[in-house]
Design a protein around this motif. Structure first.
Motif, PDB file in Angstrom:
ATOM      1  N   GLU A  36     -24.410 -36.036 -68.518  1.00  0.00           N
ATOM      2  CA  GLU A  36     -24.440 -36.939 -69.654  1.00  0.00           C
ATOM      3  C   GLU A  36     -25.887 -37.225 -70.058  1.00  0.00           C
ATOM      4  O   GLU A  36     -26.783 -37.221 -69.212  1.00  0.00           O
ATOM      5  CB  GLU A  36     -23.735 -38.250 -69.297  1.00  0.00           C
ATOM      6  CG  GLU A  36     -22.253 -38.094 -69.043  1.00  0.00           C
ATOM      7  CD  GLU A  36     -21.484 -37.656 -70.269  1.00  0.00           C
ATOM      8  OE1 GLU A  36     -21.745 -38.179 -71.357  1.00  0.00           O
ATOM      9  OE2 GLU A  36     -20.632 -36.766 -70.133  1.00  0.00           O
ATOM     10  N   PRO A  37     -26.134 -37.528 -71.327  1.00  0.00           N
ATOM     11  CA  PRO A  37     -27.496 -37.866 -71.764  1.00  0.00           C
ATOM     12  C   PRO A  37     -28.010 -39.126 -71.054  1.00  0.00           C
ATOM     13  O   PRO A  37     -27.256 -40.054 -70.783  1.00  0.00           O
ATOM     14  CB  PRO A  37     -27.342 -38.131 -73.262  1.00  0.00           C
ATOM     15  CG  PRO A  37     -26.042 -37.513 -73.642  1.00  0.00           C
ATOM     16  CD  PRO A  37     -25.185 -37.534 -72.413  1.00  0.00           C
ATOM     17  N   VAL A  38     -29.290 -39.118 -70.780  1.00  0.00           N
ATOM     18  CA  VAL A  38     -29.943 -40.208 -70.069  1.00  0.00           C
ATOM     19  C   VAL A  38     -31.188 -40.611 -70.857  1.00  0.00           C
ATOM     20  O   VAL A  38     -31.966 -39.754 -71.272  1.00  0.00           O
ATOM     21  CB  VAL A  38     -30.350 -39.755 -68.645  1.00  0.00           C
ATOM     22  CG1 VAL A  38     -31.174 -40.815 -67.947  1.00  0.00           C
ATOM     23  CG2 VAL A  38     -29.130 -39.397 -67.830  1.00  0.00           C
ATOM     24  N   ASN A  39     -31.361 -41.911 -71.094  1.00  0.00           N
ATOM     25  CA  ASN A  39     -32.599 -42.398 -71.706  1.00  0.00           C
ATOM     26  C   ASN A  39     -33.664 -42.459 -70.624  1.00  0.00           C
ATOM     27  O   ASN A  39     -33.411 -42.944 -69.518  1.00  0.00           O
ATOM     28  CB  ASN A  39     -32.404 -43.775 -72.322  1.00  0.00           C
ATOM     29  CG  ASN A  39     -31.538 -43.732 -73.547  1.00  0.00           C
ATOM     30  OD1 ASN A  39     -31.492 -42.738 -74.263  1.00  0.00           O
ATOM     31  ND2 ASN A  39     -30.818 -44.803 -73.788  1.00  0.00           N
ATOM     32  N   PRO A  57     -28.165 -44.826 -68.629  1.00  0.00           N
ATOM     33  CA  PRO A  57     -27.190 -44.103 -69.445  1.00  0.00           C
ATOM     34  C   PRO A  57     -27.537 -44.245 -70.927  1.00  0.00           C
ATOM     35  O   PRO A  57     -28.017 -45.294 -71.364  1.00  0.00           O
ATOM     36  CB  PRO A  57     -25.866 -44.806 -69.126  1.00  0.00           C
ATOM     37  CG  PRO A  57     -26.085 -45.488 -67.814  1.00  0.00           C
ATOM     38  CD  PRO A  57     -27.546 -45.843 -67.781  1.00  0.00           C
ATOM     39  N   ALA A  58     -27.310 -43.190 -71.699  1.00  0.00           N
ATOM     40  CA  ALA A  58     -27.654 -43.195 -73.120  1.00  0.00           C
ATOM     41  C   ALA A  58     -26.982 -44.345 -73.866  1.00  0.00           C
ATOM     42  O   ALA A  58     -27.546 -44.894 -74.802  1.00  0.00           O
ATOM     43  CB  ALA A  58     -27.291 -41.860 -73.760  1.00  0.00           C
ATOM     44  N   GLY A  59     -25.804 -44.748 -73.445  1.00  0.00           N
ATOM     45  CA  GLY A  59     -25.094 -45.850 -74.083  1.00  0.00           C
ATOM     46  C   GLY A  59     -25.510 -47.222 -73.582  1.00  0.00           C
ATOM     47  O   GLY A  59     -24.963 -48.226 -74.007  1.00  0.00           O
ATOM     48  N   GLY A  60     -26.485 -47.263 -72.686  1.00  0.00           N
ATOM     49  CA  GLY A  60     -26.929 -48.529 -72.114  1.00  0.00           C
ATOM     50  C   GLY A  60     -26.273 -48.783 -70.763  1.00  0.00           C
ATOM     51  O   GLY A  60     -25.193 -48.279 -70.477  1.00  0.00           O
ATOM     52  N   ALA A  61     -26.950 -49.542 -69.957  1.00  0.00           N
ATOM     53  CA  ALA A  61     -26.444 -49.870 -68.618  1.00  0.00           C
ATOM     54  C   ALA A  61     -25.484 -51.048 -68.699  1.00  0.00           C
ATOM     55  O   ALA A  61     -25.701 -51.989 -69.453  1.00  0.00           O
ATOM     56  CB  ALA A  61     -27.604 -50.196 -67.690  1.00  0.00           C
ATOM     57  N   LYS A  62     -24.432 -50.998 -67.935  1.00  0.00           N
ATOM     58  CA  LYS A  62     -23.446 -52.075 -67.891  1.00  0.00           C
ATOM     59  C   LYS A  62     -23.603 -52.924 -66.627  1.00  0.00           C
ATOM     60  O   LYS A  62     -22.906 -53.901 -66.444  1.00  0.00           O
ATOM     61  CB  LYS A  62     -22.027 -51.493 -67.919  1.00  0.00           C
ATOM     62  CG  LYS A  62     -21.773 -50.522 -69.053  1.00  0.00           C
ATOM     63  CD  LYS A  62     -21.746 -51.205 -70.400  1.00  0.00           C
ATOM     64  CE  LYS A  62     -21.307 -50.261 -71.481  1.00  0.00           C
ATOM     65  NZ  LYS A  62     -22.304 -49.897 -72.427  1.00  0.00           N
ATOM     66  N   LYS A  63     -24.504 -52.524 -65.756  1.00  0.00           N
ATOM     67  CA  LYS A  63     -24.706 -53.186 -64.465  1.00  0.00           C
ATOM     68  C   LYS A  63     -26.163 -53.620 -64.350  1.00  0.00           C
ATOM     69  O   LYS A  63     -27.006 -53.196 -65.137  1.00  0.00           O
ATOM     70  CB  LYS A  63     -24.343 -52.217 -63.348  1.00  0.00           C
ATOM     71  CG  LYS A  63     -22.887 -51.758 -63.413  1.00  0.00           C
ATOM     72  CD  LYS A  63     -22.569 -50.737 -62.358  1.00  0.00           C
ATOM     73  CE  LYS A  63     -21.103 -50.325 -62.467  1.00  0.00           C
ATOM     74  NZ  LYS A  63     -20.756 -49.307 -61.488  1.00  0.00           N
ATOM     75  N   PRO A  64     -26.485 -54.458 -63.363  1.00  0.00           N
ATOM     76  CA  PRO A  64     -27.881 -54.880 -63.215  1.00  0.00           C
ATOM     77  C   PRO A  64     -28.778 -53.681 -62.884  1.00  0.00           C
ATOM     78  O   PRO A  64     -28.310 -52.685 -62.325  1.00  0.00           O
ATOM     79  CB  PRO A  64     -27.852 -55.871 -62.052  1.00  0.00           C
ATOM     80  CG  PRO A  64     -26.541 -55.706 -61.393  1.00  0.00           C
ATOM     81  CD  PRO A  64     -25.611 -55.033 -62.352  1.00  0.00           C
ATOM     82  N   VAL A  94     -27.441 -43.671 -62.160  1.00  0.00           N
ATOM     83  CA  VAL A  94     -27.323 -43.696 -63.622  1.00  0.00           C
ATOM     84  C   VAL A  94     -25.904 -43.300 -64.019  1.00  0.00           C
ATOM     85  O   VAL A  94     -25.290 -43.933 -64.890  1.00  0.00           O
ATOM     86  CB  VAL A  94     -28.371 -42.777 -64.290  1.00  0.00           C
ATOM     87  CG1 VAL A  94     -28.090 -42.601 -65.778  1.00  0.00           C
ATOM     88  CG2 VAL A  94     -29.779 -43.332 -64.082  1.00  0.00           C
ATOM     89  N   ARG A  95     -25.349 -42.267 -63.383  1.00  0.00           N
ATOM     90  CA  ARG A  95     -23.960 -41.864 -63.668  1.00  0.00           C
ATOM     91  C   ARG A  95     -22.987 -42.997 -63.380  1.00  0.00           C
ATOM     92  O   ARG A  95     -21.950 -43.111 -64.017  1.00  0.00           O
ATOM     93  CB  ARG A  95     -23.564 -40.645 -62.826  1.00  0.00           C
ATOM     94  CG  ARG A  95     -24.051 -39.330 -63.373  1.00  0.00           C
ATOM     95  CD  ARG A  95     -23.359 -38.146 -62.692  1.00  0.00           C
ATOM     96  NE  ARG A  95     -23.359 -38.211 -61.246  1.00  0.00           N
ATOM     97  CZ  ARG A  95     -24.330 -37.729 -60.450  1.00  0.00           C
ATOM     98  NH1 ARG A  95     -25.380 -37.150 -60.979  1.00  0.00           N
ATOM     99  NH2 ARG A  95     -24.224 -37.824 -59.140  1.00  0.00           N
ATOM    100  N   ALA A  96     -23.339 -43.864 -62.417  1.00  0.00           N
ATOM    101  CA  ALA A  96     -22.471 -45.000 -62.071  1.00  0.00           C
ATOM    102  C   ALA A  96     -22.690 -46.197 -62.996  1.00  0.00           C
ATOM    103  O   ALA A  96     -22.079 -47.240 -62.805  1.00  0.00           O
ATOM    104  CB  ALA A  96     -22.715 -45.405 -60.621  1.00  0.00           C
ATOM    105  N   GLY A  97     -23.575 -46.065 -64.005  1.00  0.00           N
ATOM    106  CA  GLY A  97     -23.748 -47.112 -65.004  1.00  0.00           C
ATOM    107  C   GLY A  97     -24.945 -48.018 -64.833  1.00  0.00           C
ATOM    108  O   GLY A  97     -25.059 -49.027 -65.526  1.00  0.00           O
ATOM    109  N   TYR A  98     -25.864 -47.690 -63.927  1.00  0.00           N
ATOM    110  CA  TYR A  98     -27.052 -48.522 -63.693  1.00  0.00           C
ATOM    111  C   TYR A  98     -28.267 -48.006 -64.443  1.00  0.00           C
ATOM    112  O   TYR A  98     -28.429 -46.795 -64.603  1.00  0.00           O
ATOM    113  CB  TYR A  98     -27.422 -48.514 -62.203  1.00  0.00           C
ATOM    114  CG  TYR A  98     -26.426 -49.175 -61.308  1.00  0.00           C
ATOM    115  CD1 TYR A  98     -26.493 -50.542 -61.048  1.00  0.00           C
ATOM    116  CD2 TYR A  98     -25.409 -48.442 -60.701  1.00  0.00           C
ATOM    117  CE1 TYR A  98     -25.575 -51.153 -60.211  1.00  0.00           C
ATOM    118  CE2 TYR A  98     -24.496 -49.042 -59.861  1.00  0.00           C
ATOM    119  CZ  TYR A  98     -24.580 -50.401 -59.622  1.00  0.00           C
ATOM    120  OH  TYR A  98     -23.677 -51.001 -58.794  1.00  0.00           O
TER     121      TYR A  98
END
Length: 149
Positions: A36-39, A57-64, A94-98
């Motif tokens: 997946e794309p990564v910033n 994550p390209a869509g922004g992080a959902k976790k701290p 990052v794949r896990a949303g951090y």
């Protein structure tokens, strides 16, 4: 300086880019091959000089955010890729949303030179602390064995 000589920072960035894990530039994107794309961004705290990279994550992080601090004989690059070129722990988080921040200790790697006599534990803690403080929010800190002792 000899025309074929490059700095440690330039060498580190060139080596990482050749692995396909990141590219350099103002608004570069870092991608795991086929992932997946990564910033991607990087920065340098001025005093003490402390280099860091941030991936999310390209869509922004959902976790701290997570700050992955290497041991004293390594740089933050050890979290970006394994020795055989596979994606490292930073990409797994990052794949896990951090959002993942990977600093080099002051005086080590891409952070730049600090005379050994001036490189104390307090200097290391100050530089890494400023990286954490720059996030502006609580973070999860993961340390390698040497830094966690």
């Amino acid at each position: 300086m000899h025309k074929d000589t490059i700095s440690r920072r330039e060498f580190g960035l060139a080596a990482a880019a050749s692995m396909g894990l990141m590219t350099s530039g103002q608004s570069a994107g870092a991608n795991e091959r086929g992932g997946e794309p990564v910033n991607y961004s990087r920065g340098l705290i001025e005093s003490p000089p402390t280099y860091y990279e941030a991936l999310e994550p390209a869509g922004g992080a959902k976790k701290p955010p997570m700050v992955l601090i290497s041991g004293g004989a390594h740089t933050g690059a050890c979290y970006l890729a394994t020795a055989d070129g596979r994606p490292g722990w930073a990409h797994a988080f990052v794949r896990a949303g951090y959002k993942v921040v990977v600093p080099d200790w002051p005086g080590v790697g891409r952070s730049g030179y600090i005379p050994f006599a001036d490189l104390t534990g307090e200097v290391v803690v100050e530089g890494l602390g400023k990286v954490v403080a720059s996030l502006g929010q609580p973070a999860i800190i993961m340390t390698a064995r040497m830094t966690g002792s």
